[in-house]
Design an enzyme around this catalytic site. Sequence first.
Site, short mmCIF file in Angstrom:
data_model
loop_
_atom_site.label_atom_id
_atom_site.label_comp_id
_atom_site.label_asym_id
_atom_site.label_seq_id
_atom_site.Cartn_x
_atom_site.Cartn_y
_atom_site.Cartn_z
N HIS A 158 1.32 26.35 -3.03
CA HIS A 158 2.10 25.75 -3.65
C HIS A 158 2.03 24.15 -3.18
O HIS A 158 1.60 23.96 -2.34
CB HIS A 158 3.72 26.23 -3.50
CG HIS A 158 3.98 26.06 -2.13
ND1 HIS A 158 4.07 27.12 -1.13
CD2 HIS A 158 4.92 25.21 -1.29
CE1 HIS A 158 4.46 26.81 -0.03
NE2 HIS A 158 5.14 25.52 -0.12
N HIS A 181 4.41 18.14 0.61
CA HIS A 181 3.15 18.92 1.32
C HIS A 181 2.55 19.62 0.39
O HIS A 181 2.92 19.80 -0.72
CB HIS A 181 3.97 19.64 2.47
CG HIS A 181 4.74 20.79 2.04
ND1 HIS A 181 6.13 20.76 2.19
CD2 HIS A 181 4.52 22.14 1.70
CE1 HIS A 181 6.52 21.95 1.34
NE2 HIS A 181 5.55 22.73 1.41
N GLU A 231 0.85 22.59 4.95
CA GLU A 231 1.30 23.93 5.45
C GLU A 231 0.37 24.96 5.19
O GLU A 231 -0.66 25.15 4.28
CB GLU A 231 2.81 24.48 4.55
CG GLU A 231 3.19 25.40 4.93
CD GLU A 231 4.47 26.06 3.89
OE1 GLU A 231 5.16 27.07 4.13
OE2 GLU A 231 4.76 25.17 3.03
#
Length: 151
Positions: free
Chosen positions: A8, A89, A138
């Site tokens: 994502h 992010h 992440e």
Amino acid sequence: MRLGRLNHIGVATPSIADSIRYYRDTMGAVRITEPFDLPEQGVKVCFVDTPDSTGEVGKGTQIELIEPYDESSPINNFLAKNPAGGQHHVCYEVEDIEQAREWFEGKSKRILGPTRIGAHGTPIFFLHPKDMMGQLTEIMETAPKDQGSGH
């Protein structure tokens, strides 16, 4: 360690409700999860499902909408600098979170905080943007097959 798929892209927003309207009305999103609170991470979250290359919705990369949970939210500083919100992010999947953590530590990359459970219910950690080409990154352990990956 082997890089997995882009799971994502995190988008910080001052209002998940306004962002949902944008993705639905402007971008044509057809599947958006209900927002939920992650008070331990200081955010409210929902996911916009995108289609894969065949057009199947929910099989592509997701957009994670993140809104501050309260005044202590870690994304408040980002929104202070970017009042309209924006890309916060990127999140990549890995098969083994501990192996990935060791890999990045071995490359002298700064890990921000402990490994913890993320919005998809799997272990995650973040890497400092200054060590990752300017991107807060992440790293997320791929969900077991029976759990799915949050789609």
